[in-house]
Design a protein around this motif. Structure first.
Motif, mmCIF file in Angstrom:
data_model
loop_
_atom_site.group_PDB
_atom_site.id
_atom_site.type_symbol
_atom_site.label_atom_id
_atom_site.label_comp_id
_atom_site.label_asym_id
_atom_site.label_seq_id
_atom_site.Cartn_x
_atom_site.Cartn_y
_atom_site.Cartn_z
ATOM 1 N N SER A 3 0.767 -1.068 -0.028
ATOM 2 C CA SER A 3 -0.125 0.195 0.082
ATOM 3 C C SER A 3 0.792 1.370 -0.047
ATOM 4 O O SER A 3 0.759 2.488 -0.801
ATOM 5 N N GLY A 60 -8.075 -3.762 -6.005
ATOM 6 C CA GLY A 60 -6.894 -4.101 -5.050
ATOM 7 C C GLY A 60 -5.826 -5.037 -5.420
ATOM 8 O O GLY A 60 -4.701 -4.757 -5.328
ATOM 9 N N LEU A 78 -6.914 5.419 -0.968
ATOM 10 C CA LEU A 78 -5.908 4.436 -1.166
ATOM 11 C C LEU A 78 -6.625 3.186 -0.617
ATOM 12 O O LEU A 78 -7.019 2.036 -1.199
ATOM 13 N N LEU A 133 -12.691 6.189 -9.631
ATOM 14 C CA LEU A 133 -11.855 5.015 -9.713
ATOM 15 C C LEU A 133 -12.836 4.294 -10.977
ATOM 16 O O LEU A 133 -12.163 3.795 -11.624
ATOM 17 N N ALA A 137 -9.991 2.292 -2.344
ATOM 18 C CA ALA A 137 -9.837 1.910 -3.758
ATOM 19 C C ALA A 137 -9.486 0.355 -3.581
ATOM 20 O O ALA A 137 -9.820 -0.356 -4.377
ATOM 21 N N GLU A 138 -8.490 0.011 -2.790
ATOM 22 C CA GLU A 138 -8.067 -1.308 -2.838
ATOM 23 C C GLU A 138 -9.218 -2.145 -2.298
ATOM 24 O O GLU A 138 -9.136 -3.261 -2.666
ATOM 25 N N ASN A 167 -1.786 -0.744 -10.643
ATOM 26 C CA ASN A 167 -1.482 0.273 -9.812
ATOM 27 C C ASN A 167 -1.685 1.859 -10.711
ATOM 28 O O ASN A 167 -1.972 2.795 -10.068
ATOM 29 N N LEU A 170 -4.730 3.305 -9.308
ATOM 30 C CA LEU A 170 -4.523 3.611 -7.867
ATOM 31 C C LEU A 170 -3.894 5.043 -7.860
ATOM 32 O O LEU A 170 -4.400 5.971 -7.324
#
Ligand SMILES: Nc1ncnc2c1ncn2[C@@H]1O[C@H](COP(=O)(O)OP(=O)(O)OP(=O)(O)O)[C@@H](O)[C@H]1O
Ligand SMILES: [Mg+2]
Lengths: 287, 254
Positions: free
Chosen positions: A90, A229, A221, A138, A224-225, A149, A152
């Motif tokens: 992360s 993720g 973050l 997102l 979003a994960e 990634n 993200l």
């Protein structure tokens, strides 16, 4: 006839005043209690106790595991390397997004202070995008950058860029006219002027922006994960929480949440506090 | 030898969104080396504006300003400004770093020499005790003395001081004035000094330019001011003369 007389007093010259009267050392308890860190730690201990009591009374580890269950799970997961690995995954993404956001914010603000159209551009963009929650972007990011990634980092940039740019710009604008004139008196202009005068003079606002940006980024973050993720086989903390919820391993979910909180606290209270103490507080710009 | 600073027929205007304000009109004067040149006039007569123009922060809409024969177009370290405001020191630098800062920024000296010179000037204003303190821990008078040390350490062609002592209490102001004169005795620098106090003008200056308000025009120039002395009452007499001159219009107008 009136005439004033001067009466000499010897109080001031009485010599060797007991220094302890001018400067008294504080007791240990007083010293500890004056440290904000100690006071906050005491609050955390209290909250942990409340949590433990409630968890024990409820006695349902599927709904609400006790504090010590959570801590034990957390230790296990730390020892077997899951949590450090996930946290690292992360933080790596966070660091990429955060630094890219700051670089962009720096570019935008330098543009904004050097040209009038740059100012208008920055003001319009921040007015439009600052209220937009990063997580709302997102779905779009997933279409543009796919599962990985890239998406993200994109939403992270969005969550960091606007608050940092906004605070930096308003900090620059409120630098006193005297300081600006002082800087120009020494022939400073362009980037050296920004670096030597504007940035240190506006450092208080810049730091506030960085703190807000960090908090936004960290939240964004993890959220979003939770939505997707896994990227290249290695998910972050948000994914860890999501996974364990699916396995109904609730203490692990709590352990994941606790890790998120602990990392947040460390960054806020150790990193940012240290920077603050060595800059704005030392300079008397903030008490 | 031609004058160090030559101002001829300078008109300065401010453009605001709705009006154009003429601050000074066709002002001419010249400052020689080692002059203590004082601009004196009532509030709003354009003293600060004139000083800012000499500093290079404003371009005249009429007239010319030359320093050392070169036309003034922008701010530069040959003219060091000392402001009235206490926030002119950089809060993120200690006293020593503040005094060294312009020396380093203009690449006048390397770091070692800059420190030596900075310490020497800090000593001149008797602030060696606080050399490593940050500005926010100093009193107003100390801050102004640091600013003076910073300006003087650059050894500029001319020091421009805009009411540097106006925000100080009477006692500190006296000390600062005496210290400035003492420093002048040592190095004979050139200074242009703005004030609205007649007594301060007489104490500091060897030449005084009297300005009339709205818009600022030159009313008179007083020379050989350093010949008067406080002891025999000639200073008090000059003060009265200047006072009558400055307020002659207001007396007749009412
Ligand atoms: N930034 C500005 N915009 C518009 N007008 C201004 C500005 N600064 C000053 N003026 C005007 O210019 C005139 C001269 O102002 P200035 O500040 O030079 O006066 P001063 O002689 O220094 O007065 P004081 O003794 O009060 O400092 C005044 O009439 C003022 O209203
Ligand atoms: Mg003024």
């Amino acid at each position: 006839m009136g005439e004033a007389r001067i009466l000499m007093r010897s109080d001031a010259v009485a010599g060797a005043v007991d220094p302890s009267e001018v400067e008294r050392k504080l007791g240990v308890v007083e010293l500890l209690w004056n440290d904000g860190f100690v006071r906050k730690a005491a609050i955390i201990v209290f909250l942990a106790a409340v949590w433990e009591i409630y968890g024990t009374l409820l006695d349902n580890s599927l709904l609400f595991p006790t504090f010590h269950d959570t801590v034990i799970t957390m230790f296990d997961k730390v020892r077997d390397g899951t949590i450090p690995l996930r946290a690292w995954a992360s933080l790596k993404v966070l660091f990429m997004g955060y630094s890219a956001g700051i670089v962009l914010a720096a570019l935008f603000t330098v543009l904004a202070i050097s040209t009038r159209i740059g100012t208008d551009f920055l003001e319009t963009m921040t007015a439009m995008f600052n209220p937009l929650p990063a997580i709302a972007l997102l779905p779009l990011a997933l279409i543009w950058f796919g599962l990985g990634n890239g998406s993200l980092v994109f939403v992270l940039i969005h969550s960091v860029l606007w608050p940092v740019a906004l605070n930096t710009h308003s900090g620059f604008k409120s630098v006193s006219n005297t300081l600006r004139m002082v800087g120009r008196n020494y022939g400073l202009r362009g980037l050296p002027y920004v670096a030597r005068i504007l940035i240190p003079a506006a450092f208080g606002s810049i730091l506030t922006g960085l703190k807000i940006g960090w908090a936004f980024a960290w939240r964004t973050l993890i959220a979003a994960e939770l939505v997707f993720g896994v990227s290249s086989g290695q998910g972050g903390l948000g994914w860890f929480i999501f996974e364990n919820r699916n396995l109904l391993d609730i203490p692990a979910v709590f352990a994941g949440l606790l890790t998120v909180i602990v990392i947040g606290l460390i960054v806020e209270n150790l990193i940012f506090r240290t920077i603050e103490r060595n800059t704005v507080q030392k300079w008397g710009l903030q008490t | 030898m031609s004058a160090l600073l030559d101002v001829s027929g300078v008109t300065l205007r401010y453009k605001t969104s709705s009006v154009v304000v003429t601050a000074t009109e066709k002002v001419s004067f010249s400052v020689d080396r080692s002059d203590r040149f004082v601009l004196l006039g009532p509030s709003g007569c354009g003293k600060s504006t004139l000083l800012k123009a000499v500093g290079g922060y404003m371009t005249p809409s009429e007239g010319k300003m030359r320093i050392n024969g070169r036309e003034i177009t922008e701010p530069g370290a040959d003219r060091m400004m000392i402001f009235q405001e206490f926030d002119q020191l950089l809060p993120w630098k200690t006293v020593l770093e503040n005094v060294m800062f312009p020396l380093l920024m203009t690449r006048k000296l390397n770091k070692k020499d800059a420190e030596v010179r900075a310490r020497a000037y800090i000593e001149k204003v008797s602030l060696t005790r606080v050399v490593d303190s940050y500005p926010h821990t100093l009193s107003g008078g100390m801050k102004q003395r640091v600013a003076i040390a910073r300006g003087m350490a650059m050894e500029p062609d001319i020091l421009l001081m805009d009411e540097p002592f106006a925000a100080l209490d009477a006692l500190t102001r006296r000390t600062c004035q005496d210290e400035l004169l003492q420093l002048w005795e040592e190095t004979k620098f050139t200074v242009m000094f703005v004030t609205h106090s007649i007594a301060e003008a007489i104490k500091i200056g060897n030449r005084i330019l009297l300005l009339s308000p709205h818009p600022g025009r030159v009313k008179a120039e007083v020379i050989d001011v350093d010949r008067v002395s406080a002891e025999d009452g000639s200073a008090a007499k000059l003060e009265k003369q200047i006072h009558d001159l400055l307020f002659a219009d207001t007396a007749t107008a009412h």
